[in-house]
Design a protein around this motif. Structure first.
Motif, PDB file in Angstrom:
ATOM      1  N   VAL A  82      44.068  25.449  49.590  1.00  0.00           N
ATOM      2  CA  VAL A  82      43.780  26.622  50.415  1.00  0.00           C
ATOM      3  C   VAL A  82      44.882  26.746  51.458  1.00  0.00           C
ATOM      4  O   VAL A  82      45.261  25.758  52.094  1.00  0.00           O
ATOM      5  CB  VAL A  82      42.414  26.507  51.128  1.00  0.00           C
ATOM      6  N   PHE A  83      45.398  27.952  51.624  1.00  0.00           N
ATOM      7  CA  PHE A  83      46.335  28.242  52.711  1.00  0.00           C
ATOM      8  C   PHE A  83      45.606  29.057  53.768  1.00  0.00           C
ATOM      9  O   PHE A  83      44.841  29.978  53.439  1.00  0.00           O
ATOM     10  CB  PHE A  83      47.534  29.047  52.202  1.00  0.00           C
ATOM     11  N   PHE A  84      45.847  28.723  55.023  1.00  0.00           N
ATOM     12  CA  PHE A  84      45.254  29.497  56.122  1.00  0.00           C
ATOM     13  C   PHE A  84      46.245  29.514  57.278  1.00  0.00           C
ATOM     14  O   PHE A  84      46.770  28.473  57.674  1.00  0.00           O
ATOM     15  CB  PHE A  84      43.934  28.879  56.577  1.00  0.00           C
ATOM     16  N   CYS A  85      46.515  30.694  57.801  1.00  0.00           N
ATOM     17  CA  CYS A  85      47.483  30.888  58.880  1.00  0.00           C
ATOM     18  C   CYS A  85      46.733  31.252  60.161  1.00  0.00           C
ATOM     19  O   CYS A  85      45.959  32.216  60.172  1.00  0.00           O
ATOM     20  CB  CYS A  85      48.448  32.013  58.480  1.00  0.00           C
ATOM     21  N   ASN A  86      46.952  30.477  61.237  1.00  0.00           N
ATOM     22  CA  ASN A  86      46.211  30.698  62.479  1.00  0.00           C
ATOM     23  C   ASN A  86      47.122  30.560  63.700  1.00  0.00           C
ATOM     24  O   ASN A  86      47.567  29.453  63.999  1.00  0.00           O
ATOM     25  CB  ASN A  86      45.070  29.677  62.571  1.00  0.00           C
ATOM     26  N   PRO A  87      47.431  31.659  64.412  1.00  0.00           N
ATOM     27  CA  PRO A  87      47.025  33.029  64.136  1.00  0.00           C
ATOM     28  C   PRO A  87      47.711  33.570  62.880  1.00  0.00           C
ATOM     29  O   PRO A  87      48.827  33.161  62.553  1.00  0.00           O
ATOM     30  CB  PRO A  87      47.454  33.796  65.384  1.00  0.00           C
ATOM     31  N   ASN A  88      47.007  34.487  62.226  1.00  0.00           N
ATOM     32  CA  ASN A  88      47.492  34.983  60.943  1.00  0.00           C
ATOM     33  C   ASN A  88      48.715  35.884  61.112  1.00  0.00           C
ATOM     34  O   ASN A  88      48.892  36.547  62.130  1.00  0.00           O
ATOM     35  CB  ASN A  88      46.373  35.757  60.238  1.00  0.00           C
ATOM     36  N   ASN A  89      49.551  35.861  60.098  1.00  0.00           N
ATOM     37  CA  ASN A  89      50.713  36.749  60.019  1.00  0.00           C
ATOM     38  C   ASN A  89      50.489  37.660  58.808  1.00  0.00           C
ATOM     39  O   ASN A  89      50.336  37.148  57.707  1.00  0.00           O
ATOM     40  CB  ASN A  89      51.981  35.915  59.832  1.00  0.00           C
ATOM     41  N   PRO A  90      50.355  38.984  58.967  1.00  0.00           N
ATOM     42  CA  PRO A  90      50.843  39.796  60.088  1.00  0.00           C
ATOM     43  C   PRO A  90      49.793  40.214  61.119  1.00  0.00           C
ATOM     44  O   PRO A  90      50.134  40.857  62.108  1.00  0.00           O
ATOM     45  CB  PRO A  90      51.336  41.049  59.370  1.00  0.00           C
ATOM     46  N   THR A  91      48.499  39.911  60.899  1.00  0.00           N
ATOM     47  CA  THR A  91      47.463  40.533  61.723  1.00  0.00           C
ATOM     48  C   THR A  91      47.381  39.974  63.138  1.00  0.00           C
ATOM     49  O   THR A  91      46.896  40.653  64.041  1.00  0.00           O
ATOM     50  CB  THR A  91      46.094  40.371  61.063  1.00  0.00           C
ATOM     51  N   GLY A  92      47.780  38.718  63.327  1.00  0.00           N
ATOM     52  CA  GLY A  92      47.644  38.111  64.643  1.00  0.00           C
ATOM     53  C   GLY A  92      46.218  37.717  64.963  1.00  0.00           C
ATOM     54  O   GLY A  92      45.890  37.409  66.113  1.00  0.00           O
ATOM     55  N   VAL A  93      45.329  37.706  63.961  1.00  0.00           N
ATOM     56  CA  VAL A  93      43.945  37.276  64.175  1.00  0.00           C
ATOM     57  C   VAL A  93      43.918  35.765  64.387  1.00  0.00           C
ATOM     58  O   VAL A  93      44.519  35.003  63.620  1.00  0.00           O
ATOM     59  CB  VAL A  93      43.056  37.659  62.976  1.00  0.00           C
ATOM     60  N   LEU A  94      43.226  35.343  65.440  1.00  0.00           N
ATOM     61  CA  LEU A  94      43.161  33.928  65.817  1.00  0.00           C
ATOM     62  C   LEU A  94      41.720  33.441  65.715  1.00  0.00           C
ATOM     63  O   LEU A  94      40.812  34.035  66.294  1.00  0.00           O
ATOM     64  CB  LEU A  94      43.672  33.752  67.253  1.00  0.00           C
ATOM     65  N   LYS A  95      41.504  32.369  64.952  1.00  0.00           N
ATOM     66  CA  LYS A  95      40.169  31.791  64.815  1.00  0.00           C
ATOM     67  C   LYS A  95      40.063  30.510  65.652  1.00  0.00           C
ATOM     68  O   LYS A  95      41.025  29.772  65.806  1.00  0.00           O
ATOM     69  CB  LYS A  95      39.877  31.463  63.353  1.00  0.00           C
ATOM     70  N   ASP A  96      38.859  30.252  66.174  1.00  0.00           N
ATOM     71  CA  ASP A  96      38.683  29.075  67.029  1.00  0.00           C
ATOM     72  C   ASP A  96      38.610  27.796  66.198  1.00  0.00           C
ATOM     73  O   ASP A  96      38.476  27.824  64.970  1.00  0.00           O
ATOM     74  CB  ASP A  96      37.456  29.229  67.922  1.00  0.00           C
ATOM     75  N   LEU A  97      38.697  26.674  66.888  1.00  0.00           N
ATOM     76  CA  LEU A  97      38.743  25.384  66.211  1.00  0.00           C
ATOM     77  C   LEU A  97      37.477  25.088  65.417  1.00  0.00           C
ATOM     78  O   LEU A  97      37.531  24.433  64.374  1.00  0.00           O
ATOM     79  CB  LEU A  97      38.991  24.260  67.217  1.00  0.00           C
ATOM     80  N   ASP A  98      36.333  25.544  65.896  1.00  0.00           N
ATOM     81  CA  ASP A  98      35.091  25.304  65.164  1.00  0.00           C
ATOM     82  C   ASP A  98      35.179  25.894  63.763  1.00  0.00           C
ATOM     83  O   ASP A  98      34.750  25.270  62.779  1.00  0.00           O
ATOM     84  CB  ASP A  98      33.900  25.915  65.912  1.00  0.00           C
ATOM     85  N   TYR A  99      35.742  27.085  63.661  1.00  0.00           N
ATOM     86  CA  TYR A  99      35.877  27.735  62.364  1.00  0.00           C
ATOM     87  C   TYR A  99      36.875  26.983  61.485  1.00  0.00           C
ATOM     88  O   TYR A  99      36.620  26.741  60.296  1.00  0.00           O
ATOM     89  CB  TYR A  99      36.329  29.183  62.552  1.00  0.00           C
ATOM     90  N   ILE A 100      38.014  26.604  62.056  1.00  0.00           N
ATOM     91  CA  ILE A 100      39.032  25.887  61.278  1.00  0.00           C
ATOM     92  C   ILE A 100      38.486  24.553  60.785  1.00  0.00           C
ATOM     93  O   ILE A 100      38.730  24.148  59.640  1.00  0.00           O
ATOM     94  CB  ILE A 100      40.311  25.663  62.119  1.00  0.00           C
ATOM     95  N   LYS A 101      37.730  23.860  61.631  1.00  0.00           N
ATOM     96  CA  LYS A 101      37.148  22.582  61.222  1.00  0.00           C
ATOM     97  C   LYS A 101      36.128  22.772  60.101  1.00  0.00           C
ATOM     98  O   LYS A 101      35.985  21.904  59.230  1.00  0.00           O
ATOM     99  CB  LYS A 101      36.518  21.888  62.426  1.00  0.00           C
ATOM    100  N   LYS A 102      35.435  23.893  60.098  1.00  0.00           N
ATOM    101  CA  LYS A 102      34.502  24.180  58.994  1.00  0.00           C
ATOM    102  C   LYS A 102      35.269  24.366  57.683  1.00  0.00           C
ATOM    103  O   LYS A 102      34.816  23.924  56.623  1.00  0.00           O
ATOM    104  CB  LYS A 102      33.687  25.433  59.312  1.00  0.00           C
TER     105      LYS A 102
END
Length: 360
Positions: free
Chosen positions: A141-161
Motif C-alpha cells: 500500500v502506498f499512502f502520501c501524507n500530506p497527499n500530493n496533489p491535494t494537500g490532504v493531511l490525515k492525523d496519526l491515529d488514522y495512519i496507525k490504523k
C-alpha cells in the motif's frame, strides 16, 4: 515517444515563466549548501561513498532515527523504484489521485494495481473505507501524507490504523512524508516514532522541497526492517548518490535557521494566498502543505502561461479530470503576481471578478 514523466517544474520547456508548478522552497537553496556542493566538485574525480556513511550519520542525529535504519537515494523516486524492485509485490493498493511515481514503479515490476478513488464530494479525504480495502491479498500500500496533489493531511491515529491493518494482512506500507515538514507542527504527523513498532513500514523523505535541491537529487528512507534495506541495496545501482549530493545533504542538515525561518514565512504567505484564491471564487481542497489544490475553469494553465505564470494542471493524475490545479506557495511578491494574473484572466474572459465559483 510519449513522455510519462509529466510533472511541475518544467523550466526547460517554459524558461521565462514564473513557476508555481513545482513545490520547492521559494527562498532558494541555502548558501551553505551551494558552497558545499561547489567544494565537493573538487572531489568528484572519486567514486562517492556507496554507503553514504557521513550523510546517514548526520540524518540519524537530525531525524532521531538509528543510522542502520536509514537508506539514501537519487531522490525519493529512486527509493520508491528500488523498494518495489526489492519486494516485488504482486498486488498493490493506491489512493487516487496521488504521486505518479508509485504507479510507475509498480507497473515497471509487473504488479497488479488497484485504485481507491478519492471522491470530490468528500473533499478527496480518505476514510475508513480506504482501510477496509486493504486485504490479505494486498502486498503493498502506498499512502502520501500530506497527499500530493491535494494537500490532504490525515492525523496519526488514522495512519496507525492503516499500518495496523497492513500488519494484520501481511501488507507492506510505504508512507510518503516528503511534505510533512511544511505542515504546522510536523512532529504531530510523522510515523518516525513508530518505526520499531511496524517492521512492515517504510517512510519516504527528501531534501528536494524543503531545501530547494530538486536538481541535486537526494532522497532518504527509514525502515526498521534492515533486511528490506539490505535487499534494496542489492537491487539498486551502486553509487546512486553523487559526491556532490552527499556533501550538499550534510550541509543542508546544518541549516537550522534557514529551515525554521523559511518554513514560517511559507505558512504566513500560504494563508494570504489561500484567502486571495478563495476571494476569486476558486474552490480549495486540503492544501495543508506548501501548495494549494483547487478547482477552476478549464484552460486556466494555458491562460496562465499567456500571463507569464506556470501552474500545475492536475488533469493527468489518475482520478482527476479537467479543471483541477495545484500552485506552490511562493514569496509575497510572486504570489501577488499570481493573483494579478488570475484577475487579468477573469477580465479577459468577460466574467466579473469572483464569479468563477458559480461557473464550476
Amino acid at each position: 515517444m510519449a513522455n510519462l514523466h509529466i510533472h511541475g517544474g518544467d523550466v526547460y520547456r517554459y524558461p521565462h515563466m514564473l513557476d508555481f508548478s513545482a513545490n520547492c522552497n521559494p527562498y532558494g537553496m541555502p548558501e551553505g549548501v551551494k558552497k558545499a556542493a561547489k567544494e565537493a566538485v573538487e572531489k568528484a574525480d572519486c567514486y562517492p561513498d556507496v554507503e553514504c556513511t557521513a550523510l546517514r550519520k548526520a540524518l540519524s542525529l537530525k531525524e532521531q532515527v538509528p543510522m542502520e535504519q536509514i537508506i539514501c537515494g537519487n531522490g525519493a523516486a529512486d527509493l520508491i523504484f528500488g523498494l518495489v524492485l526489492a519486494l516485488k509485490p504482486k498486488k498493490a493498493l493506491l489512493p487516487a489521485p496521488s504521486f505518479a511515481e508509485y504507479e510507475q514503479a509498480l507497473q515497471a515490476s509487473g504488479c497488479e494495481i488497484r485504485h481507491f478513488f478519492l471522491r470530490e464530494e468528500e473533499e478527496f479525504v480518505p476514510g475508513q473505507d480506504f482501510i477496509e480495502e486493504i486485504t490479505e491479498d494486498t502486498d503493498m500500500v502506498f499512502f502520501c501524507n500530506p497527499n500530493n496533489p491535494t494537500g490532504v493531511l490525515k492525523d496519526l491515529d488514522y495512519i496507525k490504523k492503516i499500518a495496523e491493518k497492513c500488519r494484520q494482512c501481511g501488507t507492506f506500507l510505504v508512507l510518503d512524508e516528503c511534505f510533512v515538514d511544511f505542515t504546522e507542527q510536523p512532529e504531530n504527523y510523522t510515523m518516525k516514532p513508530f518505526l520499531d513498532e511496524y517492521s512492515n513500514l517504510f517512510l519516504v523523505k527528501a531534501f528536494t522541497k524543503k531545501y530547494a535541491m530538486a536538481g541535486l537529487r537526494l532522497g532518504y528512507g527509514f525502515c526498521s526492517n534492515t533486511e528490506v534495506l539490505e535487499h534494496m541495496h542489492r537491487v539498486m545501482q551502486p553509487w546512486n548518490v553523487s559526491v556532490v549530493a552527499q556533501a550538499a545533504g550534510e550541509a543542508a542538515l546544518k541549516e537550522k535557521d534557514y529551515a525554521e525561518e523559511t518554513l514560517k514565512k511559507i505558512q504566513i504567505e500560504k494563508e494570504i494566498l489561500l484567502k486571495g484564491l478563495k476571494a476569486r471564487g476558486l474552490r480549495i481542497y486540503g492544501s495543508k502543505a506548501n501548495y494549494i489544490f483547487f478547482q477552476g475553469p478549464e484552460n486556466l494553465r494555458e491562460d496562465g502561461l499567456k500571463q507569464g505564470i506556470s501552474i500545475r494542471d492536475c488533469s493527468n493524475y489518475v482520478g482527476l479530470g479537467e479543471g483541477y490545479y495545484r500552485v506552490a506557495v511562493r514569496t509575497k511578491e510572486e504570489n501577488k503576481k499570481l493573483l494579478d494574473a488570475l484577475d487579468a484572466i477573469q477580465r479577459q474572459s468577460g466574467k466579473e471578478e469572483g464569479l468563477w465559483q458559480k461557473q464550476l
